[in-house]
Design a protein around this motif. Structure first.
Motif, mmCIF file in Angstrom:
data_model
loop_
_atom_site.group_PDB
_atom_site.id
_atom_site.type_symbol
_atom_site.label_atom_id
_atom_site.label_comp_id
_atom_site.label_asym_id
_atom_site.label_seq_id
_atom_site.Cartn_x
_atom_site.Cartn_y
_atom_site.Cartn_z
ATOM 1 N N GLN A 92 0.871 -1.169 0.000
ATOM 2 C CA GLN A 92 0.000 0.000 0.000
ATOM 3 C C GLN A 92 0.910 1.222 0.000
ATOM 4 O OE1 GLN A 92 -2.682 2.001 -0.457
ATOM 5 N NE2 GLN A 92 -3.718 0.035 -0.509
ATOM 6 N N SER A 93 0.355 2.407 0.036
ATOM 7 C CA SER A 93 1.175 3.625 0.074
ATOM 8 C C SER A 93 1.991 3.649 1.367
ATOM 9 C CB SER A 93 0.292 4.872 0.006
ATOM 10 O OG SER A 93 -0.444 5.013 1.214
ATOM 11 N N GLU A 94 3.119 4.338 1.332
ATOM 12 C CA GLU A 94 3.942 4.470 2.540
ATOM 13 C C GLU A 94 3.112 5.056 3.678
ATOM 14 O OE1 GLU A 94 7.491 7.329 4.099
ATOM 15 O OE2 GLU A 94 7.860 6.357 2.174
ATOM 16 N N GLU A 95 2.309 6.044 3.391
ATOM 17 C CA GLU A 95 1.471 6.696 4.403
ATOM 18 C C GLU A 95 0.542 5.683 5.083
ATOM 19 O OE1 GLU A 95 -2.202 9.913 4.538
ATOM 20 O OE2 GLU A 95 -0.880 9.894 2.796
ATOM 21 N N ASN A 96 -0.111 4.846 4.286
ATOM 22 C CA ASN A 96 -1.033 3.862 4.858
ATOM 23 C C ASN A 96 -0.307 2.784 5.661
ATOM 24 O OD1 ASN A 96 -3.282 5.166 3.849
ATOM 25 N ND2 ASN A 96 -3.423 3.878 2.035
ATOM 26 N N ILE A 97 0.846 2.349 5.156
ATOM 27 C CA ILE A 97 1.621 1.346 5.901
ATOM 28 C C ILE A 97 2.093 1.940 7.224
ATOM 29 C CG2 ILE A 97 3.738 -0.038 5.910
ATOM 30 C CD1 ILE A 97 3.348 -0.372 2.835
ATOM 31 N N LEU A 98 2.609 3.161 7.185
ATOM 32 C CA LEU A 98 3.072 3.806 8.420
ATOM 33 C C LEU A 98 1.944 3.964 9.432
ATOM 34 C CD1 LEU A 98 5.530 6.499 6.992
ATOM 35 C CD2 LEU A 98 6.128 4.490 8.388
ATOM 36 N N ARG A 99 0.762 4.327 8.976
ATOM 37 C CA ARG A 99 -0.382 4.479 9.882
ATOM 38 C C ARG A 99 -0.709 3.139 10.566
ATOM 39 N NH1 ARG A 99 -3.538 7.397 6.969
ATOM 40 N NH2 ARG A 99 -4.469 5.701 5.798
ATOM 41 N N ALA A 100 -0.684 2.053 9.793
ATOM 42 C CA ALA A 100 -0.953 0.729 10.366
ATOM 43 C C ALA A 100 0.128 0.345 11.379
ATOM 44 C CB ALA A 100 -1.036 -0.311 9.254
ATOM 45 N N LEU A 101 1.378 0.620 11.041
ATOM 46 C CA LEU A 101 2.483 0.277 11.936
ATOM 47 C C LEU A 101 2.454 1.114 13.209
ATOM 48 C CD1 LEU A 101 5.300 -0.126 9.263
ATOM 49 C CD2 LEU A 101 3.992 -1.938 10.405
ATOM 50 N N GLN A 102 2.116 2.375 13.092
ATOM 51 C CA GLN A 102 2.027 3.246 14.270
ATOM 52 C C GLN A 102 0.895 2.807 15.194
ATOM 53 O OE1 GLN A 102 1.794 6.894 12.071
ATOM 54 N NE2 GLN A 102 4.016 7.159 12.015
ATOM 55 N N ALA A 103 -0.179 2.287 14.622
ATOM 56 C CA ALA A 103 -1.276 1.774 15.452
ATOM 57 C C ALA A 103 -0.809 0.564 16.262
ATOM 58 C CB ALA A 103 -2.481 1.416 14.581
ATOM 59 N N CYS A 153 6.747 1.059 14.093
ATOM 60 C CA CYS A 153 5.986 0.129 14.943
ATOM 61 C C CYS A 153 6.739 -0.229 16.221
ATOM 62 C CB CYS A 153 5.596 -1.127 14.163
ATOM 63 S SG CYS A 153 6.984 -2.155 13.663
ATOM 64 N N GLY A 154 7.820 0.457 16.493
ATOM 65 C CA GLY A 154 8.556 0.205 17.724
ATOM 66 C C GLY A 154 9.379 -1.066 17.687
ATOM 67 N N GLY A 155 9.893 -1.421 16.500
ATOM 68 C CA GLY A 155 10.733 -2.612 16.378
ATOM 69 C C GLY A 155 9.962 -3.917 16.446
ATOM 70 N N LYS A 156 8.693 -3.882 16.075
ATOM 71 C CA LYS A 156 7.843 -5.072 16.215
ATOM 72 C C LYS A 156 7.681 -5.892 14.938
ATOM 73 C CE LYS A 156 5.306 -3.199 20.107
ATOM 74 N NZ LYS A 156 4.000 -2.838 20.664
ATOM 75 N N ILE A 157 8.412 -5.557 13.873
ATOM 76 C CA ILE A 157 8.321 -6.375 12.659
ATOM 77 C C ILE A 157 8.999 -7.708 12.942
ATOM 78 C CG2 ILE A 157 9.007 -6.645 10.243
ATOM 79 C CD1 ILE A 157 8.726 -3.607 9.951
ATOM 80 N N LYS A 158 8.246 -8.785 12.801
ATOM 81 C CA LYS A 158 8.743 -10.136 13.083
ATOM 82 C C LYS A 158 8.889 -10.984 11.824
ATOM 83 C CE LYS A 158 8.416 -9.234 17.461
ATOM 84 N NZ LYS A 158 9.585 -8.762 18.146
ATOM 85 N N LYS A 159 8.153 -10.628 10.783
ATOM 86 C CA LYS A 159 8.154 -11.410 9.549
ATOM 87 C C LYS A 159 7.983 -10.446 8.383
ATOM 88 C CE LYS A 159 5.718 -15.295 7.435
ATOM 89 N NZ LYS A 159 4.629 -16.247 7.554
ATOM 90 N N VAL A 160 8.699 -10.719 7.283
ATOM 91 C CA VAL A 160 8.613 -9.859 6.098
ATOM 92 C C VAL A 160 8.398 -10.739 4.873
ATOM 93 C CG1 VAL A 160 9.829 -8.183 4.642
ATOM 94 C CG2 VAL A 160 10.178 -8.164 7.124
ATOM 95 N N THR A 161 7.433 -10.385 4.049
ATOM 96 C CA THR A 161 7.283 -11.003 2.736
ATOM 97 C C THR A 161 8.071 -10.141 1.770
ATOM 98 O OG1 THR A 161 5.102 -11.886 3.268
ATOM 99 C CG2 THR A 161 5.655 -11.677 0.931
ATOM 100 N N ILE A 162 9.074 -10.746 1.135
ATOM 101 C CA ILE A 162 9.975 -10.004 0.254
ATOM 102 C C ILE A 162 10.343 -10.892 -0.930
ATOM 103 C CG2 ILE A 162 11.971 -10.701 1.630
ATOM 104 C CD1 ILE A 162 13.313 -8.051 0.873
ATOM 105 N N ALA A 163 10.490 -10.289 -2.098
ATOM 106 C CA ALA A 163 10.966 -11.011 -3.276
ATOM 107 C C ALA A 163 12.494 -10.993 -3.222
ATOM 108 C CB ALA A 163 10.454 -10.350 -4.550
ATOM 109 N N PRO A 164 13.119 -12.101 -2.876
ATOM 110 C CA PRO A 164 14.578 -12.096 -2.666
ATOM 111 C C PRO A 164 15.391 -11.861 -3.927
ATOM 112 C CG PRO A 164 13.729 -14.331 -2.556
ATOM 113 C CD PRO A 164 12.531 -13.418 -2.640
ATOM 114 N N GLU A 165 14.777 -12.010 -5.096
ATOM 115 C CA GLU A 165 15.512 -11.828 -6.345
ATOM 116 C C GLU A 165 15.605 -10.364 -6.752
ATOM 117 O OE1 GLU A 165 11.179 -12.082 -7.586
ATOM 118 O OE2 GLU A 165 12.439 -13.048 -6.065
#
Length: 173
Positions: A92-103, A153-165
């Motif tokens: 999603q947009s950076e703004e929307n992702i940041l809002r979700a993470l801040q929540a 999000c205060g360092g709470k990212i535990k899992k990331v979906t990323i395209a490693p290539e």
């Protein structure tokens, strides 16, 4: 507190008849004096479920970006036997992702399923294999962007979906 002679899932043994002594956590499979709780017939005691990829429940979504949405998700998941979950974002947009993470950072819910952290699903996915992720918001993997999200999000990212290539993915990983 204790359950006496209940059907329970015991790791390595399956579902067996046993006693369970507990407070906030299971202490043992031995009966202890104290408050005995009688369960309805046919109930099976299981460990709580942990959901590592859930966007929402109860009509709310982690991307709503509000503490109320997380409270609704938490309450609904607890009704279904989930005791903890990773609030999952989407591309999603950076703004929307940041809002979700801040929540997630602000949320201090103590009832229902616990928010154990964040599953950052995108925006670092593959444009060729985007699935349901909106292609217009797919971003190139970036350590700086990941750190911005993790700080939000205060360092709470535990899992990331990323395209490693993708370019930048190796450094981010």
């Amino acid at each position: 507190k204790s359950f006496k002679n209940v059907q329970a899932y015991i790791d390595g043994a399956g579902i067996v008849k046993t006693d369970i002594c507990f407070d906030e956590r299971i202490l043992s499979t031995k009966y202890a004096d104290g408050e005995e709780i009688v369960l309805p017939e046919g109930v099976i005691v299981l460990p709580g479920f942990i959901d590592l990829h859930i966007h929402g429940a109860g009509g709310s979504d982690a991307m709503d970006g509000t503490e109320q949405a997380l409270k609704t998700i938490s309450a609904k998941l607890a009704e279904e036997g989930t005791t903890g979950f990773l609030a999952t974002t989407m591309t999603q947009s950076e703004e929307n992702i940041l809002r979700a993470l801040q929540a997630v950072r602000a949320y201090d819910g103590t009832e229902g399923a616990q928010v154990l952290g964040v599953h950052l699903e995108g925006p670092f996915v593959s444009p060729e294999y985007a699935g349901a992720q909106p292609r217009g918001y797919i971003a190139t993997p970036s350590v700086a962007q990941f750190e911005k999200y993790d700080q939000a999000c205060g360092g709470k990212i535990k899992k990331v979906t990323i395209a490693p290539e993708r370019e930048g993915a190796e450094e981010m990983i």
